[in-house]
Each structure stands twice: as structure tokens, then as C-alpha cells.
Design a protein around this motif. Structure first.
Motif, PDB file in Angstrom:
ATOM      1  N   PRO A 243      39.336  43.695  38.935  1.00  0.00           N
ATOM      2  CA  PRO A 243      40.264  42.682  39.450  1.00  0.00           C
ATOM      3  C   PRO A 243      40.895  43.087  40.774  1.00  0.00           C
ATOM      4  O   PRO A 243      41.266  42.228  41.577  1.00  0.00           O
ATOM      5  CB  PRO A 243      41.319  42.573  38.347  1.00  0.00           C
ATOM      6  CG  PRO A 243      41.243  43.873  37.614  1.00  0.00           C
ATOM      7  CD  PRO A 243      39.799  44.266  37.652  1.00  0.00           C
TER       8      PRO A 243
ATOM      9  N   PHE B 151      34.473  40.123  37.105  1.00  0.00           N
ATOM     10  CA  PHE B 151      35.042  40.339  38.427  1.00  0.00           C
ATOM     11  C   PHE B 151      33.930  40.838  39.335  1.00  0.00           C
ATOM     12  O   PHE B 151      33.494  41.985  39.252  1.00  0.00           O
ATOM     13  CB  PHE B 151      36.193  41.348  38.358  1.00  0.00           C
ATOM     14  CG  PHE B 151      37.445  40.774  37.782  1.00  0.00           C
ATOM     15  CD1 PHE B 151      38.192  39.845  38.490  1.00  0.00           C
ATOM     16  CD2 PHE B 151      37.867  41.146  36.511  1.00  0.00           C
ATOM     17  CE1 PHE B 151      39.348  39.298  37.944  1.00  0.00           C
ATOM     18  CE2 PHE B 151      39.030  40.605  35.969  1.00  0.00           C
ATOM     19  CZ  PHE B 151      39.773  39.678  36.686  1.00  0.00           C
ATOM     20  N   ASP B 152      33.468  39.955  40.184  1.00  0.00           N
ATOM     21  CA  ASP B 152      32.319  40.220  41.030  1.00  0.00           C
ATOM     22  C   ASP B 152      32.553  39.668  42.424  1.00  0.00           C
ATOM     23  O   ASP B 152      33.481  38.870  42.640  1.00  0.00           O
ATOM     24  CB  ASP B 152      31.064  39.551  40.446  1.00  0.00           C
ATOM     25  CG  ASP B 152      30.487  40.309  39.263  1.00  0.00           C
ATOM     26  OD1 ASP B 152      30.321  41.529  39.377  1.00  0.00           O
ATOM     27  OD2 ASP B 152      30.217  39.678  38.233  1.00  0.00           O
TER      28      ASP B 152
ATOM     29  N   ALA C   9      34.768  31.822  40.163  1.00  0.00           N
ATOM     30  CA  ALA C   9      35.650  32.957  40.433  1.00  0.00           C
ATOM     31  C   ALA C   9      37.119  32.559  40.340  1.00  0.00           C
ATOM     32  O   ALA C   9      37.956  33.306  39.816  1.00  0.00           O
ATOM     33  CB  ALA C   9      35.342  33.535  41.809  1.00  0.00           C
TER      34      ALA C   9
ATOM     35  N   SER D  40      39.685  34.162  37.595  1.00  0.00           N
ATOM     36  CA  SER D  40      40.873  34.859  38.087  1.00  0.00           C
ATOM     37  C   SER D  40      42.153  34.229  37.562  1.00  0.00           C
ATOM     38  O   SER D  40      43.140  34.926  37.288  1.00  0.00           O
ATOM     39  CB  SER D  40      40.868  34.865  39.616  1.00  0.00           C
ATOM     40  OG  SER D  40      39.770  35.611  40.117  1.00  0.00           O
TER      41      SER D  40
ATOM     42  N   TRP E 102      38.026  41.955  43.325  1.00  0.00           N
ATOM     43  CA  TRP E 102      37.364  40.651  43.388  1.00  0.00           C
ATOM     44  C   TRP E 102      38.240  39.491  42.944  1.00  0.00           C
ATOM     45  O   TRP E 102      37.750  38.371  42.797  1.00  0.00           O
ATOM     46  CB  TRP E 102      36.084  40.696  42.539  1.00  0.00           C
ATOM     47  CG  TRP E 102      35.269  41.930  42.761  1.00  0.00           C
ATOM     48  CD1 TRP E 102      35.035  42.921  41.843  1.00  0.00           C
ATOM     49  CD2 TRP E 102      34.595  42.350  43.955  1.00  0.00           C
ATOM     50  NE1 TRP E 102      34.259  43.918  42.391  1.00  0.00           N
ATOM     51  CE2 TRP E 102      33.973  43.596  43.693  1.00  0.00           C
ATOM     52  CE3 TRP E 102      34.453  41.792  45.229  1.00  0.00           C
ATOM     53  CZ2 TRP E 102      33.228  44.286  44.641  1.00  0.00           C
ATOM     54  CZ3 TRP E 102      33.708  42.484  46.184  1.00  0.00           C
ATOM     55  CH2 TRP E 102      33.110  43.710  45.892  1.00  0.00           C
ATOM     56  N   LEU E 103      39.543  39.731  42.696  1.00  0.00           N
ATOM     57  CA  LEU E 103      40.425  38.629  42.312  1.00  0.00           C
ATOM     58  C   LEU E 103      40.353  37.519  43.363  1.00  0.00           C
ATOM     59  O   LEU E 103      40.396  37.779  44.567  1.00  0.00           O
ATOM     60  CB  LEU E 103      41.858  39.128  42.170  1.00  0.00           C
ATOM     61  CG  LEU E 103      42.828  38.138  41.516  1.00  0.00           C
ATOM     62  CD1 LEU E 103      42.602  38.073  40.007  1.00  0.00           C
ATOM     63  CD2 LEU E 103      44.277  38.532  41.819  1.00  0.00           C
ATOM     64  N   THR E 104      40.285  36.285  42.893  1.00  0.00           N
ATOM     65  CA  THR E 104      40.070  35.147  43.787  1.00  0.00           C
ATOM     66  C   THR E 104      41.050  34.038  43.415  1.00  0.00           C
ATOM     67  O   THR E 104      40.894  33.400  42.381  1.00  0.00           O
ATOM     68  CB  THR E 104      38.617  34.638  43.653  1.00  0.00           C
ATOM     69  OG1 THR E 104      37.715  35.740  43.855  1.00  0.00           O
ATOM     70  CG2 THR E 104      38.319  33.547  44.661  1.00  0.00           C
TER      71      THR E 104
ATOM     72  N   THR F 134      39.354  42.822  32.037  1.00  0.00           N
ATOM     73  CA  THR F 134      39.396  44.188  32.545  1.00  0.00           C
ATOM     74  C   THR F 134      38.870  45.228  31.564  1.00  0.00           C
ATOM     75  O   THR F 134      38.725  46.388  31.922  1.00  0.00           O
ATOM     76  CB  THR F 134      40.834  44.592  32.939  1.00  0.00           C
ATOM     77  OG1 THR F 134      41.677  44.457  31.784  1.00  0.00           O
ATOM     78  CG2 THR F 134      41.353  43.718  34.049  1.00  0.00           C
TER      79      THR F 134
ATOM     80  N   TRP G 195      45.164  43.204  46.978  1.00  0.00           N
ATOM     81  CA  TRP G 195      44.441  41.989  47.364  1.00  0.00           C
ATOM     82  C   TRP G 195      44.663  41.621  48.832  1.00  0.00           C
ATOM     83  O   TRP G 195      44.826  40.472  49.195  1.00  0.00           O
ATOM     84  CB  TRP G 195      44.800  40.832  46.429  1.00  0.00           C
ATOM     85  CG  TRP G 195      44.554  41.229  45.006  1.00  0.00           C
ATOM     86  CD1 TRP G 195      43.370  41.582  44.438  1.00  0.00           C
ATOM     87  CD2 TRP G 195      45.541  41.379  43.989  1.00  0.00           C
ATOM     88  NE1 TRP G 195      43.549  41.942  43.127  1.00  0.00           N
ATOM     89  CE2 TRP G 195      44.870  41.815  42.818  1.00  0.00           C
ATOM     90  CE3 TRP G 195      46.918  41.156  43.932  1.00  0.00           C
ATOM     91  CZ2 TRP G 195      45.527  42.057  41.620  1.00  0.00           C
ATOM     92  CZ3 TRP G 195      47.580  41.409  42.749  1.00  0.00           C
ATOM     93  CH2 TRP G 195      46.886  41.856  41.604  1.00  0.00           C
TER      94      TRP G 195
ATOM     95  N   GLY H  54      39.196  36.738  47.883  1.00  0.00           N
ATOM     96  CA  GLY H  54      38.140  37.488  47.204  1.00  0.00           C
ATOM     97  C   GLY H  54      37.481  38.531  48.084  1.00  0.00           C
ATOM     98  O   GLY H  54      37.741  38.641  49.289  1.00  0.00           O
TER      99      GLY H  54
END
Length: 532
Positions: free
Chosen positions: A166, A307-308, A268, A272, A169-171, A301, A76, A185
Motif C-alpha cells: 500500500p 497493491f500493484d 485500483a 484502495s 501503489w495506493l491509488t 496488506t 504517497w 499511484g
């Protein structure tokens, strides 16, 4: 006699001098910022396609790192500089895939690698470049994305891996604070932008022109191309974009969950946080300490759905509607289109009259009666065909409307198509079925293709190669078939209710009836009053 002897001796010396000639680049060692690389021949006598006259000139480099591992403390974070290596990297094998729902066992967080196919015989060839992004769940080592077909038409083709799910795009608020610029993100999008920068800085060594780069892709890869077009972080790096099955009108409710969609920040963040809680992680440090297999068991997952990309007003700077109305960061020509049997059309599903009418009513609400009047049905066959016709009208209207909105703030041409050909083994012109034709790599596939397929692929890939070369699918000299000339494909004209049929008739066709188009445009605004 002595003079004659001297002349003979001089001639012998001349014959022994080295003769400098151009040769395929796989015979050479190429310097990159991280170290030396050497590729290999894309074909040999036993596997070269008989119709590819320049197969001996095509080189391929696989698995060159364009950034460091994304594991450990790099999870990330924006892509970090690739480490240097000693000696010469033999770029003969694809790098491991980034983790995804379809990656199988051969994946790793150390996955940010790039692959290059080039027909150049000199580093000074200055050939146009296509960077191609794979679809969701894909990976760059799939034969679908083999680049020698494009290289055979004098285009340097680039594929690559990027983060997804993830890892991409984890936010989270903590990540925003950590960034120093209050941004979280879109790490996968940053990979996509980073590889564009890498190509811009390095492709000249592989015979490519850094000032003639087009980004392209299909489905989620189409979204990647469009995000790059819109992103100020990629400003000035590209000269065009190809978006296969991905770009829709910002009001279209079907944009959500499609290739080019994004999420708003609040959605998001919530998604997350649920993911982190499912792993009993209370901090980003906790998440970074987890091994990869455990991390991939978190909520969301199993299918990676949710996850976008996220609208973070950084890598994605604005809502699509704003970027369209104010102009994109990269004002470039676009080639965009859809397939006839995708996006909600399931050719294996049939509807009786009652099912058809109830489905249309539940989907289109106050606009259903008008659509049903335009598409009456008295039996199952008519009902099924009517349903698919309505869905297709929405697909075509949506991309047509995007093209018209784009044209209001851009003087650059936009070429709009509908792929209508059903390949062997497919029920129709399904989602993704055009890719191997557009990239001209039928030789790498296992389907039972006929001469018709190869001719269609020759035309399709010639349009794509021409666009990469000139930003006009009609110009570039890529089509050299004895079967005539390429049918003229005109740029989108807002006043015209047409698209260009690829695969069947090769001519302009209506996107839908005027009545259908107008109904769909009204329905979009009803369904999405606050557009993406």
C-alpha cells in the motif's frame, strides 16, 4: 666526487616524493550531493572466492540514501530529495528494508537507499552499470542480490530498496488532486525511476559510466525494468534492459498477477478505498497520521496482493499493447526469458488422467480439445507431464510473442532465453532459481554447489555482463574460462520458432511445436479480447 654526491642526494629526494598510484575506491572519500561517503573492501583474504582474480579491487558501498524518508507527510508522494549529512558517511551497512510481506522486523519507511559494488581503481574508469531490482517481497540486502560477482566481470552493480504494498501503489482521488498534475499511484515505480536518475547523476564518482546504464531484475523486478523502459519519466537514462521471468504478451491472461502486470484505474481506486475504509480513515491525512504497524493491518496488506502498479497514463503512459505498437519511451536492446518450471508449474503436484483433462478443459475452454489431442495421457505420469508441457508451451509462446511484437517497432535486438537447469536442492528450474547464476554470486549462498554449478554461473554471468557492456550477450570479453568459448546466442528472429537454452544444452531450442504455439496465440486473444 662532489658531483657524485649531489647525484646521490638528488636521488634520495626523488625517492621521498609521493608516488601516485591507482587503488581500490574503498580507500577514498567520495563526494555526493548530500555529503561524503566511504565504502569498504568487498572481500578479504579469508572470504575471497578463489576463482575471482580481481577480488582485491572490488569496493562496496551500502545504504547510501538516494531519497528522503517516505514516512509522515511524505507518504504517497514522489521520492523527495535526500537530506544532507555532515562529516563522512561510512557506507558499511545496508539500510533498513522498505515494509513488505517478507521484510521481517528490520524495516522502516526511511528505506530508500542504494548499494554499489565497483571494481574500479579510478573514478575515471567509466565502467558499464547494471541497476538490479529485487522480486516481490524482496529486499536489497539479500545475498541473492550480492553484486560482487558482476563487479568481478568489470560491471558496476547497483541494488536498492523501493516501496511496495500500500505504501507504493495506493491509488486515491485525493492523492491525484494533491499531486497538482492529477496523478495518483505508482510511488514504488517513481522510486525505481528516481534511483535510475540518482545513478545517472552520481555513478561516475564510483567508476561507472552514466551513459551506459542497463536496468534489470527478476519477477516483479523484471516488471520494474520493463516499466522503466516504457516510462517517459526515464527517457534517455538507460541503454538496455534485462527482464528475468516477467514480460508476457499483452493478450496473455496470465499477465495479471505476474511480475510486470498493472491494474486499471477503476480497479485500483476501488481496492484502495476498501483499504482506507478498513482502517476507518476518511482522508489521506487520516492515513498519514496512522503509525506504520497499524497501517499495515489494512485490508490487502496480509499478502500485499492487489497493491500493484496502475495504468495512470503518467509513469505508466499506455497499455502495453499501445507501447508495443507505437514504440516504447526507451527503445533499447532487451534480454528476456523464462524458467522451465515456473508460472503455474508445481512439480510437487501430480494429476491423474481425469484431473488433467478436466483442468485443461476448464482453463483453455474451446482450445482444450486441440491441446489434449497434442498431449494424450493414459496414466498419472503421462498426465502430469502433459499438463506441465502445456503450461510451458504457454509460457514460452507468451514471451516469444512479446519479443515479436517488440521487433515490429524496434530495430534494437531482443535476446530470448529459457533457463532449464535445476540447482542443488531444487526440484527443477523453478522461479528465481537462475538469479544467483546470472549475477555470479554462488560464493554468497549456502547451497552445496559443485564445479558444474560454478561453470554454469560463469557462463550465465558472462552473458549478463557482456549484455551490460555491449548490449550483446556474446561480446564483451567477460568469459575467460579455460573450458572454451561462450556458445553463440543469437538475437530473436520473428520468423524462427526458437529460444536459447541456458543451463543445459546452451543452444537454440523450439519454444513449442508450431501447433501448440498457434493454439496458444488464439487462446490468448480469446481469454483477453481487450489486452493489457
Amino acid at each position: 666526487m662532489k658531483l657524485f654526491g649531489d647525484l646521490i642526494h638528488g636521488a634520495s629526494v626523488l625517492l621521498l616524493l609521493p608516488v601516485v598510484v591507482d587503488a581500490a575506491l574503498y580507500n577514498r572519500t567520495i563526494q555526493t550531493p548530500q555529503g561524503k561517503v566511504k565504502g569498504l573492501a568487498a572481500f578479504n583474504e579469508s572470504n575471497a572466492p578463489s576463482y575471482m582474480s580481481n577480488w582485491k579491487d572490488i569496493s562496496v558501498w551500502r545504504g547510501i540514501p538516494y531519497a528522503a524518508s517516505t514516512g509522515g507527510q511524505n507518504r504517497w508522494k514522489p521520492p523527495q530529495k535526500a537530506p544532507s549529512w555532515n562529516g563522512t558517511l561510512m557506507a558499511s551497512s545496508f539500510g533498513l528494508s522498505c515494509p513488505s510481506e517478507q521484510a521481517g522486523e528490520g524495516y522502516s519507511e526511511d528505506c530508500l537507499t542504494v548499494n554499489i559494488w565497483s571494481p574500479a581503481s579510478s573514478a575515471n574508469a567509466n565502467l558499464p552499470v547494471l541497476i538490479y531490482s529485487y522480486a516481490a517481497g524482496g529486499q536489497s540486502d539479500q545475498t541473492t542480490y550480492d553484486g560482487a560477482g558482476m563487479a568481478s566481470k568489470d560491471v558496476v552493480f547497483v541494488s536498492y530498496n523501493y516501496r511496495s504494498g500500500p505504501l507504493a501503489w495506493l491509488t486515491l482521488p485525493e492523492l491525484a488532486k494533491e499531486s497538482g498534475i492529477n496523478v495518483t499511484g505508482n510511488y514504488g515505480l517513481l522510486d525505481q525511476i528516481e534511483v535510475t536518475k540518482w545513478v545517472h547523476e552520481n555513478i561516475a564518482s564510483f567508476g561507472g559510466d552514466p551513459n551506459s546504464i542497463v536496468v534489470g531484475g527478476q519477477s516483479f523486478g523484471s516488471g520494474a525494468a520493463y516499466h522503466i523502459v516504457n516510462s517517459p519519466l526515464a527517457k534517455g537514462l538507460i541503454k538496455g534492459a534485462i527482464a528475468e521471468s516477467g514480460i508476457k504478451d499483452p493478450y496473455d491472461p496470465d499477465l495479471w498477477g505476474f511480475g510486470s502486470d498493472y491494474r486499471n484505474m477503476s480497479w485500483a481506486l476501488n481496492f484502495s478505498e476498501v483499504f482506507a475504509e478498513s482502517l476507518n480513515a476518511t482522508s489521506v491525512a487520516d492515513l498519514r497520521e496512522l503509525d506504520l504497524d497499524t497501517l499495515l493491518t489494512g485490508t490487502g496488506t496480509s499478502t500485499f496482493v492487489g497493491f500493484d502498479p496502475v495504468l495512470n497514463y503518467h509513469s505508466i503512459p499506455n497499455k502495453y499493447i499501445v507501447s508495443l505498437e507505437e514504440g516504447a519511451a526507451n527503445d533499447v536492446p532487451i534480454l528476456v526469458g523464462n524458467n522451465k518450471d515456473e508460472d503455474g508449474i508445481d512439480l510437487s503436484t501430480t494429476y491423474n488422467v481425469s484431473e488433467y483433462e478436466s483442468t485443461i478443459k476448464s482453463t483453455y475452454g474451446p482450445y482444450a480439445s486441440e491441446l489434449l489431442a497434442l498431449h494424450p495421457a493414459s496414466n498419472t505420469t503421462e498426465a502430469t507431464n502433459a499438463y506441465n508441457s502445456i503450461i510451458l508451451a504457454g509460457i514460452c509462446t507468451s514471451t516469444w510473442s512479446f519479443a515479436n511484437r517488440w521487433s515490429k517497432t524496434s530495430a534494437k535486438p531482443i535476446y530470448y532465453y529459457l533457463w532449464s537447469y535445476a540447482p542443488p536442492g531444487d526440484d527443477g528450474a523453478t522461479h528465481g532459481s537462475e538469479v544467483v547464476y546470472a549475477l555470479g554470486n554462488l560464493y554468497a549462498q549456502t547451497a552445496n554447489y559443485t564445479s558444474v554449478d560454478y561453470e554454469i554461473a560463469d557462463k550465465m554471468s558472462s552473458y549478463w555482463a557482456n549484455f551490460v557492456k555491449t548490449r550483446d550477450p556474446n561480446k564483451g570479453g567477460s568469459y575467460t574460462s579455460k573450458n572454451g568459448t561462450l556458445p553463440q546466442w543469437g538475437a530473436n528472429v520473428p520468423s524462427q520458432n526458437v529460444t536459447f537454452d541456458l543451463g543445459t544444452s546452451w543452444k537454440k531450442i523450439p519454444i513449442a511445436s508450431v501447433e501448440e504455439k498457434n493454439i496458444m496465440l488464439e487462446y490468448f486473444k480469446y481469454a483477453t479480447p481487450n489486452p493489457f
